[in-house]
Design an enzyme around this catalytic site. Structure first.
Site, mmCIF file in Angstrom:
data_model
loop_
_atom_site.group_PDB
_atom_site.id
_atom_site.type_symbol
_atom_site.label_atom_id
_atom_site.label_comp_id
_atom_site.label_asym_id
_atom_site.label_seq_id
_atom_site.Cartn_x
_atom_site.Cartn_y
_atom_site.Cartn_z
ATOM 1 N N ASP A 76 0.816 -1.214 0.000
ATOM 2 C CA ASP A 76 0.000 0.000 0.000
ATOM 3 C C ASP A 76 0.851 1.266 0.000
ATOM 4 O O ASP A 76 0.523 2.244 -0.675
ATOM 5 C CB ASP A 76 -0.943 -0.001 1.201
ATOM 6 N N GLY A 77 1.956 1.248 0.726
ATOM 7 C CA GLY A 77 2.840 2.415 0.746
ATOM 8 C C GLY A 77 3.401 2.727 -0.630
ATOM 9 O O GLY A 77 3.483 3.887 -1.036
#
Length: 144
Positions: A76-77
């Site tokens: 997700d980052g």
């Protein structure tokens, strides 16, 4: 009478090099691209360091080449960082989870070859997403 050969789908590739398996994923993608005439990869500069003799570009320069898709492998980052860099571009992003969190990613690494086959045939369905911008107000300053 032969028709014109269709233009390959251009896919920008950015892989989070800090993730386990990143090097092998990049090499697998490179092998895939050489075997698939319907797809052309544009490599982000840090991602391209895993490949010998392959040109890589900073993400902004890669975007100027107008890819049809972006493939972002990480978690997700990685997705959030790439989206922040390419916004407000409307290029579809295929998120591949090679991290621990993958709420924003589209597919697992095991599903990637199938997704790329759909992209090469221009059959991958996309879903528009909304982008929000926020401001955090603190005592004496505002941060975006």
């Amino acid at each position: 009478m032969g028709g014109m050969k269709p233009k390959p789908v251009r896919v920008g590739v950015e892989v989070n090099r800090g993730k386990a398996g990143a090097r092998q994923l990049v090499r697998d993608l490179h092998t895939y691209a050489r075997a698939k005439p319907g797809i052309e990869f544009l490599w982000e500069e840090k991602t391209a360091r895993y490949l010998r003799g392959v040109e890589g570009l900073p993400l902004a320069a890669l975007m100027r080449r107008r890819p049809d898709f972006l493939l972002v492998a990480g978690g997700d980052g990685s997705m959030l960082q790439t989206i922040r860099c390419v916004y407000p571009s409307q290029v579809p992003i295929l998120g591949v989870n090679i991290g621990s969190l993958g709420f924003l990613t589209t597919c697992a690494q095991t599903e990637l070859a199938d997704a790329l086959d759909f992209i090469a045939r221009r059959q991958l369905q996309t879903t528009p997403r909304m982008a929000l911008q926020g401001t955090i107000h603190r005592a004496a300053s505002a941060h975006r």
